[in-house]
Motif scaffolding. Structure first.
Motif, short mmCIF file in Angstrom:
data_model
loop_
_atom_site.label_atom_id
_atom_site.label_comp_id
_atom_site.label_asym_id
_atom_site.label_seq_id
_atom_site.Cartn_x
_atom_site.Cartn_y
_atom_site.Cartn_z
N LYS A 157 0.83 -1.21 0.00
CA LYS A 157 0.00 0.00 0.00
C LYS A 157 0.87 1.26 0.00
O LYS A 157 2.03 1.22 0.41
N HIS A 158 0.24 2.40 -0.41
CA HIS A 158 0.97 3.68 -0.41
C HIS A 158 1.09 4.25 1.00
O HIS A 158 1.99 5.04 1.28
N ARG A 159 0.16 3.86 1.87
CA ARG A 159 0.22 4.34 3.25
C ARG A 159 -0.17 3.20 4.18
O ARG A 159 -1.17 2.50 3.93
N ILE A 160 0.59 2.98 5.24
CA ILE A 160 0.32 1.94 6.23
C ILE A 160 -0.52 2.54 7.36
O ILE A 160 -0.19 3.62 7.87
N LEU A 161 -1.59 1.84 7.74
CA LEU A 161 -2.51 2.33 8.78
C LEU A 161 -2.41 1.46 10.03
O LEU A 161 -1.86 0.35 9.97
N ALA A 162 -3.02 1.92 11.12
CA ALA A 162 -3.01 1.14 12.38
C ALA A 162 -3.68 -0.22 12.17
O ALA A 162 -3.24 -1.23 12.74
N THR A 163 -4.67 -0.26 11.30
CA THR A 163 -5.35 -1.55 11.03
C THR A 163 -4.38 -2.54 10.39
O THR A 163 -4.50 -3.76 10.58
N ASP A 164 -3.39 -2.05 9.67
CA ASP A 164 -2.40 -2.95 9.05
C ASP A 164 -1.51 -3.56 10.13
O ASP A 164 -1.15 -4.74 10.07
N VAL B 197 9.75 -8.67 7.87
CA VAL B 197 8.79 -8.02 6.96
C VAL B 197 9.08 -8.59 5.58
O VAL B 197 10.20 -8.49 5.09
N HIS B 198 8.06 -9.23 4.96
CA HIS B 198 8.29 -9.96 3.71
C HIS B 198 8.50 -9.00 2.53
O HIS B 198 9.27 -9.27 1.61
N HIS B 199 7.81 -7.87 2.57
CA HIS B 199 7.84 -6.89 1.48
C HIS B 199 8.39 -5.58 2.05
O HIS B 199 7.65 -4.79 2.65
N ALA B 200 9.69 -5.35 1.85
CA ALA B 200 10.37 -4.20 2.48
C ALA B 200 9.67 -2.86 2.22
O ALA B 200 9.60 -2.03 3.13
N PRO B 201 9.11 -2.62 1.01
CA PRO B 201 8.42 -1.34 0.80
C PRO B 201 7.29 -1.06 1.81
O PRO B 201 6.95 0.09 2.05
N ASP B 202 6.75 -2.11 2.43
CA ASP B 202 5.71 -1.90 3.46
C ASP B 202 6.28 -1.12 4.65
O ASP B 202 5.61 -0.26 5.20
N LEU B 203 7.52 -1.41 4.99
CA LEU B 203 8.17 -0.69 6.11
C LEU B 203 8.52 0.73 5.70
O LEU B 203 8.46 1.66 6.51
N LEU B 204 8.89 0.90 4.42
CA LEU B 204 9.38 2.19 3.95
C LEU B 204 8.24 3.15 3.58
O LEU B 204 8.47 4.34 3.43
N ALA B 205 7.03 2.61 3.47
CA ALA B 205 5.87 3.46 3.11
C ALA B 205 5.55 4.39 4.27
O ALA B 205 5.87 4.08 5.43
N PRO B 206 4.89 5.54 4.00
CA PRO B 206 4.44 6.40 5.11
C PRO B 206 3.59 5.59 6.08
O PRO B 206 2.73 4.81 5.66
N GLY B 207 3.89 5.69 7.39
CA GLY B 207 3.15 4.91 8.38
C GLY B 207 3.79 3.56 8.67
O GLY B 207 3.35 2.84 9.57
N GLY B 208 4.87 3.20 7.95
CA GLY B 208 5.51 1.91 8.14
C GLY B 208 5.99 1.69 9.57
O GLY B 208 6.10 0.55 10.04
N GLU B 209 6.24 2.78 10.27
CA GLU B 209 6.68 2.67 11.67
C GLU B 209 5.69 1.86 12.51
O GLU B 209 6.09 1.18 13.45
N ALA B 210 4.42 1.95 12.14
CA ALA B 210 3.39 1.22 12.91
C ALA B 210 3.62 -0.29 12.83
O ALA B 210 3.42 -1.01 13.81
#
Ligand code: NAP
Length: 295
Positions: A76-83, A108-121
């Motif tokens: 996703k382009h943005r990671i949310l708390a629900t993720d 984390v299987h897909h590194a861009p998930d961490l790097l996306a805005p909100g990945g810190e969650a």
């Protein structure tokens, strides 16, 4: 023992040179018996590897093995708390399927998930899972040196899985492997055989890979010079790297694993193989292989 067992083949039809598809359960049992007999401790798996976690829960949930599994993929382009909540649910389901209270590592299987805005969650949720004792080490699996650098710049990962082979020396040449080791990050290297491509007969290559035929022939010549075969050369190259803690290899049959163990113990004298490094990511990155390329 640096050799670790990759298990995607136990849960999915996987591998460029694997006409047989997913390994049947009885053969999976023989593969894990061979791993146990060889003193292998580490199993690499993932929630996205079909039935692999369930197979390990059935056949390998004892203390002789430590398991590294991976998160779901968000993309996703943005990671949310629900993720973050979904990441937790996926890990809890993985533990249930693995029949374990905890795992050695969660990547984390897909590194861009961490790097996306909100990945810190996502990373914060993994830290909570570690504090709860469900995971011993947290980290990421990457496909490129750039992903490794970007993740390292933002997250205190303890564990990383990287592609590395005689053909794929990107993280060596770029110094990322050295930097990771200097920061005390545990490194697991995969794709020592580039999903089996490096072990294929040059004459049997699918057209998409024709351009690396000369390099494959040079690889075979180097193996002969070293008094081993391509399997021994490819495994020896990655196993020899001091920064690498574990070499995650996939197999489809127990006989393949026994051969890897035997080659791993042989440790032939290796020539300088830097000249065999390839740079074409259309070849080095299996996720970029067009499906029709595999036929
Ligand atoms: N993004 C990620 O996190 C990611 C991506 C890819 C893989 N992985 C992990 O890494 C593991 C390894 O996968 P990989 O893609 O890196 O594959 P690999 O280890 O480079 O190659 C595996 C293939 O090599 C062949 N092989 C192995 N031992 C052999 C032997 N003794 N003789 C002949 N052929 C042999 C098998 O091909 P045949 O099919 O011909 O038997 C096998 O499918 C996976 O199981 C998975 O756990 C993770």
């Amino acid at each position: 023992m640096k050799l670790a067992l990759g298990t995607v083949q136990l849960g999915l039809n996987y591998g460029i040179s694997n006409p047989g598809g997913r390994t049947p359960l009885d053969e999976a049992g023989r593969v894990l018996d061979a791993a146990r007999a060889a003193g292998m401790e580490l199993l690499d798996t993932a929630a996205l590897y079909g039935e692999a976690e369930t197979v390990l829960g059935l056949l390998a949930n004892g203390p002789e093995f430590r398991v590294v599994t991976k998160t779901c993929r968000f993309g996703k382009h943005r990671i949310l708390a629900t993720d973050a909540a979904a990441l937790r649910q996926t890990l809890l389901r993985s533990l249930a399927r693995l029949r374990r209270e905890a795992v050695e590592g969660l990547l984390v299987h897909h590194a861009p998930d961490l790097l996306a805005p909100g990945g810190e969650a996502l990373f914060a949720e993994m830290q909570r899972l570690r504090e709860e004792g469900r995971v011993r080490k947290i980290g990421v699996s990457v496909y490129t040196p750039e992903e490794a650098e970007q993740v390292l710049a933002r997250f205190a990962v303890q564990l990383i899985q990287v592609p590395c082979s005689v053909f794929d020396q990107r993280l060596l040449g770029g110094g990322q492997l050295r930097d990771l080791a200097l920061r005390g990050v545990e490194i697991h290297a995969r794709s020592a055989f580039l999903q089996g491509l490096l072990l294929m007969e040059p004459a049997a290559l699918p057209p998409y890979f024709e351009k690396i035929r000369p390099a494959l022939e040079a690889l075979r010549a180097a193996a002969r010079t070293a008094g081993t075969d391509v399997l021994g050369l490819c495994l020896g190259f990655v196993q020899r790297l001091p920064e690498v803690h574990a070499v995650v290899c996939g197999v489809t049959r127990a006989a393949e694993l026994s051969e890897l163990v035997e080659r791993g113990r042989a440790a032939p004298q290796l020539p300088d193989l830097r000249a065999l490094a390839q740079s074409d990511t259309a070849i080095l990155d299996p996720s970029r292989w067009p499906p029709r390329a595999l036929r």
